[in-house]
Design a protein around this motif. Structure first.
Motif, PDB file in Angstrom:
ATOM      1  N   MET A   1      21.125  31.818 -11.336  1.00 58.58           N
ATOM      2  CA  MET A   1      20.628  32.500 -10.148  1.00 58.58           C
ATOM      3  C   MET A   1      21.132  31.863  -8.850  1.00 58.58           C
ATOM      4  O   MET A   1      20.937  32.425  -7.774  1.00 58.58           O
ATOM      5  CB  MET A   1      19.097  32.494 -10.130  1.00 58.58           C
ATOM      6  N   GLY A   2      21.694  30.670  -8.946  1.00 60.88           N
ATOM      7  CA  GLY A   2      22.176  29.999  -7.747  1.00 60.88           C
ATOM      8  C   GLY A   2      21.059  29.474  -6.857  1.00 60.88           C
ATOM      9  O   GLY A   2      21.273  29.181  -5.683  1.00 60.88           O
ATOM     10  N   ARG A   3      19.863  29.383  -7.444  1.00 54.18           N
ATOM     11  CA  ARG A   3      18.726  28.848  -6.683  1.00 54.18           C
ATOM     12  C   ARG A   3      17.922  27.933  -7.593  1.00 54.18           C
ATOM     13  O   ARG A   3      17.817  28.201  -8.785  1.00 54.18           O
ATOM     14  CB  ARG A   3      17.787  29.986  -6.265  1.00 54.18           C
ATOM     15  N   PRO A   4      17.347  26.872  -7.018  1.00 56.09           N
ATOM     16  CA  PRO A   4      16.491  26.041  -7.863  1.00 56.09           C
ATOM     17  C   PRO A   4      15.201  26.785  -8.219  1.00 56.09           C
ATOM     18  O   PRO A   4      14.804  27.725  -7.530  1.00 56.09           O
ATOM     19  CB  PRO A   4      16.186  24.818  -6.993  1.00 56.09           C
ATOM     20  N   VAL A   5      14.576  26.367  -9.301  1.00 53.93           N
ATOM     21  CA  VAL A   5      13.297  26.953  -9.687  1.00 53.93           C
ATOM     22  C   VAL A   5      12.353  25.801 -10.005  1.00 53.93           C
ATOM     23  O   VAL A   5      12.769  24.785 -10.559  1.00 53.93           O
ATOM     24  CB  VAL A   5      13.463  27.909 -10.892  1.00 53.93           C
ATOM     25  N   VAL A   6      11.114  25.936  -9.581  1.00 51.52           N
ATOM     26  CA  VAL A   6      10.158  24.856  -9.794  1.00 51.52           C
ATOM     27  C   VAL A   6       8.914  25.391 -10.489  1.00 51.52           C
ATOM     28  O   VAL A   6       8.464  26.499 -10.224  1.00 51.52           O
ATOM     29  CB  VAL A   6       9.762  24.188  -8.453  1.00 51.52           C
ATOM     30  N   LYS A   7       8.373  24.565 -11.393  1.00 48.98           N
ATOM     31  CA  LYS A   7       7.180  24.991 -12.123  1.00 48.98           C
ATOM     32  C   LYS A   7       5.958  24.814 -11.231  1.00 48.98           C
ATOM     33  O   LYS A   7       5.820  23.795 -10.567  1.00 48.98           O
ATOM     34  CB  LYS A   7       7.021  24.166 -13.396  1.00 48.98           C
ATOM     35  N   VAL A   8       5.118  25.793 -11.207  1.00 53.03           N
ATOM     36  CA  VAL A   8       3.912  25.707 -10.389  1.00 53.03           C
ATOM     37  C   VAL A   8       2.694  26.034 -11.242  1.00 53.03           C
ATOM     38  O   VAL A   8       2.795  26.701 -12.266  1.00 53.03           O
ATOM     39  CB  VAL A   8       3.964  26.671  -9.177  1.00 53.03           C
ATOM     40  N   ASP A   9       1.566  25.513 -10.832  1.00 49.25           N
ATOM     41  CA  ASP A   9       0.331  25.794 -11.557  1.00 49.25           C
ATOM     42  C   ASP A   9      -0.493  26.855 -10.853  1.00 49.25           C
ATOM     43  O   ASP A   9      -1.064  27.727 -11.475  1.00 49.25           O
ATOM     44  CB  ASP A   9      -0.495  24.518 -11.701  1.00 49.25           C
ATOM     45  N   ASP A  10      -0.537  26.753  -9.527  1.00 47.80           N
ATOM     46  CA  ASP A  10      -1.374  27.717  -8.827  1.00 47.80           C
ATOM     47  C   ASP A  10      -0.528  28.832  -8.204  1.00 47.80           C
ATOM     48  O   ASP A  10       0.239  28.615  -7.290  1.00 47.80           O
ATOM     49  CB  ASP A  10      -2.246  27.048  -7.759  1.00 47.80           C
ATOM     50  N   VAL A  11      -0.670  30.001  -8.778  1.00 50.61           N
ATOM     51  CA  VAL A  11      -0.076  31.205  -8.206  1.00 50.61           C
ATOM     52  C   VAL A  11      -1.233  32.166  -7.970  1.00 50.61           C
ATOM     53  O   VAL A  11      -2.279  32.022  -8.592  1.00 50.61           O
ATOM     54  CB  VAL A  11       0.956  31.846  -9.154  1.00 50.61           C
ATOM     55  N   PRO A  12      -1.053  33.139  -7.085  1.00 47.63           N
ATOM     56  CA  PRO A  12      -2.152  34.061  -6.814  1.00 47.63           C
ATOM     57  C   PRO A  12      -2.652  34.709  -8.114  1.00 47.63           C
ATOM     58  O   PRO A  12      -1.845  35.178  -8.910  1.00 47.63           O
ATOM     59  CB  PRO A  12      -1.513  35.108  -5.900  1.00 47.63           C
ATOM     60  N   PRO A  13      -3.963  34.717  -8.334  1.00 46.77           N
ATOM     61  CA  PRO A  13      -4.514  35.279  -9.576  1.00 46.77           C
ATOM     62  C   PRO A  13      -4.084  36.728  -9.785  1.00 46.77           C
ATOM     63  O   PRO A  13      -3.859  37.152 -10.926  1.00 46.77           O
ATOM     64  CB  PRO A  13      -6.030  35.200  -9.366  1.00 46.77           C
ATOM     65  N   ALA A  14      -3.940  37.474  -8.704  1.00 43.90           N
ATOM     66  CA  ALA A  14      -3.548  38.880  -8.835  1.00 43.90           C
ATOM     67  C   ALA A  14      -2.160  38.981  -9.462  1.00 43.90           C
ATOM     68  O   ALA A  14      -1.895  39.862 -10.285  1.00 43.90           O
ATOM     69  CB  ALA A  14      -3.551  39.559  -7.470  1.00 43.90           C
ATOM     70  N   LEU A  15      -1.290  38.051  -9.092  1.00 38.45           N
ATOM     71  CA  LEU A  15       0.066  38.057  -9.635  1.00 38.45           C
ATOM     72  C   LEU A  15       0.045  37.712 -11.121  1.00 38.45           C
ATOM     73  O   LEU A  15       0.712  38.358 -11.940  1.00 38.45           O
ATOM     74  CB  LEU A  15       0.937  37.058  -8.857  1.00 38.45           C
ATOM     75  N   VAL A  16      -0.753  36.694 -11.465  1.00 40.59           N
ATOM     76  CA  VAL A  16      -0.866  36.295 -12.872  1.00 40.59           C
ATOM     77  C   VAL A  16      -1.384  37.463 -13.714  1.00 40.59           C
ATOM     78  O   VAL A  16      -0.884  37.732 -14.810  1.00 40.59           O
ATOM     79  CB  VAL A  16      -1.793  35.066 -13.003  1.00 40.59           C
ATOM     80  N   THR A  17      -2.364  38.169 -13.188  1.00 34.26           N
ATOM     81  CA  THR A  17      -2.915  39.320 -13.898  1.00 34.26           C
ATOM     82  C   THR A  17      -1.823  40.359 -14.143  1.00 34.26           C
ATOM     83  O   THR A  17      -1.706  40.902 -15.245  1.00 34.26           O
ATOM     84  CB  THR A  17      -4.046  39.957 -13.071  1.00 34.26           C
TER      85      THR A  17
ATOM     86  N   LEU B   1       0.823  -1.223   0.000  1.00 30.21           N
ATOM     87  CA  LEU B   1       0.000   0.000   0.000  1.00 30.21           C
ATOM     88  C   LEU B   1       0.852   1.266   0.000  1.00 30.21           C
ATOM     89  O   LEU B   1       0.347   2.379   0.087  1.00 30.21           O
ATOM     90  CB  LEU B   1      -0.928   0.008   1.222  1.00 30.21           C
ATOM     91  N   ARG B   2       2.164   1.067  -0.073  1.00 30.31           N
ATOM     92  CA  ARG B   2       3.068   2.207  -0.160  1.00 30.31           C
ATOM     93  C   ARG B   2       3.055   2.721  -1.600  1.00 30.31           C
ATOM     94  O   ARG B   2       3.131   1.953  -2.544  1.00 30.31           O
ATOM     95  CB  ARG B   2       4.462   1.752   0.229  1.00 30.31           C
ATOM     96  N   VAL B   3       2.934   4.043  -1.760  1.00 31.61           N
ATOM     97  CA  VAL B   3       2.886   4.631  -3.114  1.00 31.61           C
ATOM     98  C   VAL B   3       3.832   5.829  -3.165  1.00 31.61           C
ATOM     99  O   VAL B   3       4.144   6.422  -2.133  1.00 31.61           O
ATOM    100  CB  VAL B   3       1.458   5.114  -3.476  1.00 31.61           C
ATOM    101  N   PRO B   4       4.277   6.169  -4.364  1.00 28.30           N
ATOM    102  CA  PRO B   4       5.127   7.368  -4.479  1.00 28.30           C
ATOM    103  C   PRO B   4       4.304   8.648  -4.285  1.00 28.30           C
ATOM    104  O   PRO B   4       3.121   8.684  -4.643  1.00 28.30           O
ATOM    105  CB  PRO B   4       5.680   7.293  -5.906  1.00 28.30           C
ATOM    106  N   ALA B   5       4.929   9.644  -3.715  1.00 25.20           N
ATOM    107  CA  ALA B   5       4.256  10.934  -3.543  1.00 25.20           C
ATOM    108  C   ALA B   5       4.040  11.586  -4.906  1.00 25.20           C
ATOM    109  O   ALA B   5       4.825  11.365  -5.831  1.00 25.20           O
ATOM    110  CB  ALA B   5       5.102  11.839  -2.653  1.00 25.20           C
ATOM    111  N   PRO B   6       2.972  12.367  -5.062  1.00 22.34           N
ATOM    112  CA  PRO B   6       2.752  13.072  -6.336  1.00 22.34           C
ATOM    113  C   PRO B   6       3.933  14.007  -6.644  1.00 22.34           C
ATOM    114  O   PRO B   6       4.607  14.485  -5.736  1.00 22.34           O
ATOM    115  CB  PRO B   6       1.485  13.881  -6.081  1.00 22.34           C
ATOM    116  N   HIS B   7       4.141  14.258  -7.924  1.00 20.99           N
ATOM    117  CA  HIS B   7       5.292  15.070  -8.331  1.00 20.99           C
ATOM    118  C   HIS B   7       5.253  16.496  -7.783  1.00 20.99           C
ATOM    119  O   HIS B   7       6.281  17.140  -7.658  1.00 20.99           O
ATOM    120  CB  HIS B   7       5.379  15.127  -9.859  1.00 20.99           C
ATOM    121  N   GLY B   8       4.046  16.970  -7.473  1.00 22.12           N
ATOM    122  CA  GLY B   8       3.930  18.352  -7.025  1.00 22.12           C
ATOM    123  C   GLY B   8       4.486  18.622  -5.629  1.00 22.12           C
ATOM    124  O   GLY B   8       4.749  19.767  -5.280  1.00 22.12           O
ATOM    125  N   VAL B   9       4.683  17.566  -4.842  1.00 19.00           N
ATOM    126  CA  VAL B   9       5.025  17.785  -3.433  1.00 19.00           C
ATOM    127  C   VAL B   9       6.336  18.557  -3.268  1.00 19.00           C
ATOM    128  O   VAL B   9       6.382  19.602  -2.610  1.00 19.00           O
ATOM    129  CB  VAL B   9       5.086  16.443  -2.653  1.00 19.00           C
TER     130      VAL B   9
END
Lengths: 190, 259
Positions: B73-89, B12-20
């Motif tokens: 940049m010396g920092r990792p960057v990760v793709k995200v789907d949910d960002v605050p709508p105000a920022l997207v605007t 019953l052990r499963v891999p965590a979703p990629h988004g974690v």
């Protein structure tokens, strides 16, 4: 018998965290995310809740690590400690859910394929789904002990820390939980 | 003692979703985030950290963008789907208008000189262009024309900071860092810049236009120059020629440091 549950490079990881939390933290998430997610999924039976709990667990762990002196981090049994946070989140959710019994059961994602051949695999899959359902019906004390021991594969000492129960109690919770699951499976198949 | 039920439980052990991992790293501030948005030149990735937008690039391979980002940049960057709508605007608006507007842009990884070049460039309004030399003079380094070109070629946030609005004084467009070089004239045309008109002026070596009614001279694409009726329009090949003819520099587009 092991006193705590080893994760690959656990000592290296705690040492690295003690040295620089920010730098080592991604490795901690990578090492423990499957653990936390699997356990949370089996205790909540809800993939979304399980992901939320997994993420929240790591956020709280990160905050805590930032406040701990290095020596305290070095002394941590990481899995047991992180599960202290995760188990609390799972239990809180189980409590709020038990007041809403109509909550829909969502389909669990497919489990890891560990067996050859389509037919035994199909049988095993049905069995696992059934068992996953039955776990959810166990009282919290038993469900949490069984899941942490046999799904997550934590040592009893770590489970005792995570659930804040004496080791003896945890052992008997696991034992009684398994007994109950066996009885229910037999009842169904007879 | 291992029996059937224990084996099944272990299954019953499963891999965590990629988004974690990305979600956790972004929430702790250990990684910057990026989203995919649309633009005139196609889909783009827009990355941001706690202090604002750090990078914009043509959307290609995610792994390539991520590794380049970390190296730069010396920092990792990760793709995200949910960002605050105000920022997207704000991001969409900054991209479509070609200026930061209310969107915070983080230029802290750049040198003071690069930052000055980009801030000045951000002031050029949509539909207008300025020569490299103008930027150099405006930031107080009139001799640094070439360095201005280099700084703009390394603009980490093209479109949002409109380096496409800085062109060569001979009328050629000069280099462009975002995708194809043809994207530069494409963006300018999209904003309403009269490319043929500019080319015609450049071939006649005309750098400024003035109005014989106001006796003010401008960069040809300045909104004030564009208001001038054709019969009143006069052409100048240099600031000196304009001054000599009794014209003063426009205070808006500042062809020379306006008095």
């Amino acid at each position: 018998m092991t006193t705590t549950t080893p994760i690959p490079d656990a000592t290296t990881l705690t040492a690295a965290l003690a040295e620089d939390v920010d730098r080592a933290f991604p490795a901690l998430v990578r090492a423990l995310q499957d653990d936390i997610y699997s356990g949370a999924l089996r205790l909540t039976r809800d993939p979304h809740a399980a992901q939320d709990i997994t993420q929240e667990t790591f956020l709280r762990a990160y905050t805590a690590l930032g406040l701990y002196p290095p020596q305290r981090i070095r002394d941590l049994s990481l899995r047991g400690w992180v599960w202290t946070i995760a188990a609390n989140l799972c239990r809180n959710r189980a409590r709020s859910r038990s007041r809403k019994p109509e909550a829909a059961l969502e389909a669990a994602p497919p489990v890891a394929d560990r067996r050859p051949g389509p037919e035994p695999e199909a049988m095993a899959s049905i069995e696992r789904d059934r068992l996953a359902d039955l776990i959810g019906d166990l009282p919290w004390a038993m469900a949490s002990a069984v899941v942490l021991r046999h799904v997550v594969d934590l040592a009893y000492e770590d489970i005792a820390e995570a659930l804040d129960r004496p080791v003896g109690t945890v052992k008997s919770d696991v034992h009684r939980g398994l007994q109950r699951l066996r009885a229910q499976l037999e009842e169904e198949s007879s | 003692m291992t029996d059937q039920i224990e084996t099944t439980l272990a299954g019953l052990r499963v891999p965590a979703p990629h988004g974690v991992l990305p979600n956790v790293l972004a929430a702790t501030g250990l990684a910057d985030r990026y989203v995919q948005r649309d633009s005139v030149v196609g889909p783009v990735y827009v990355a941001f950290g706690g202090d604002g937008v750090t990078r914009l690039d043509i959307a290609m391979s995610e792994s390539q963008f991520e590794s380049e980002y970390e190296e730069m940049m010396g920092r990792p960057v990760v793709k995200v789907d949910d960002v605050p709508p105000a920022l997207v605007t704000r991001v969409d608006r900054a991209i479509s208008e070609g200026r930061p507007g209310r969107l915070a842009v983080d230029l802290s990884s750049l040198t003071d000189f690069q930052q000055a070049v980009l801030r000045k460039t951000a002031e050029i309004p949509p539909g207008e262009v300025r020569p490299y030399g103008w930027v150099a003079r405006e930031i107080g380094k009139p001799g640094a024309v070439r360095a201005v070109g280099t700084a703009l070629a390394r603009n980490p946030v093209p479109l949002i900071i409109p380096c496409h609005r800085v062109v060569r004084s001979d009328g050629q467009f000069g280099q462009y860092s975002l995708g194809d070089a043809a994207n530069k004239p494409r963006l300018l045309r999209e904003e309403g810049v009269d490319l043929e008109g500019l080319e015609s002026l450049a071939t006649r070596r005309v750098r400024y236009t003035g109005s014989d009614t106001t006796k003010i001279y401008c960069h040809p694409t300045c909104r004030h120059a564009r208001r001038t009726m054709e019969i009143h329009q006069v052409e100048f090949k240099s600031e000196k020629a304009a001054e000599k003819a009794g014209y003063r520099a426009c205070k808006v587009c500042r062809p020379a440091v306006a008095a």
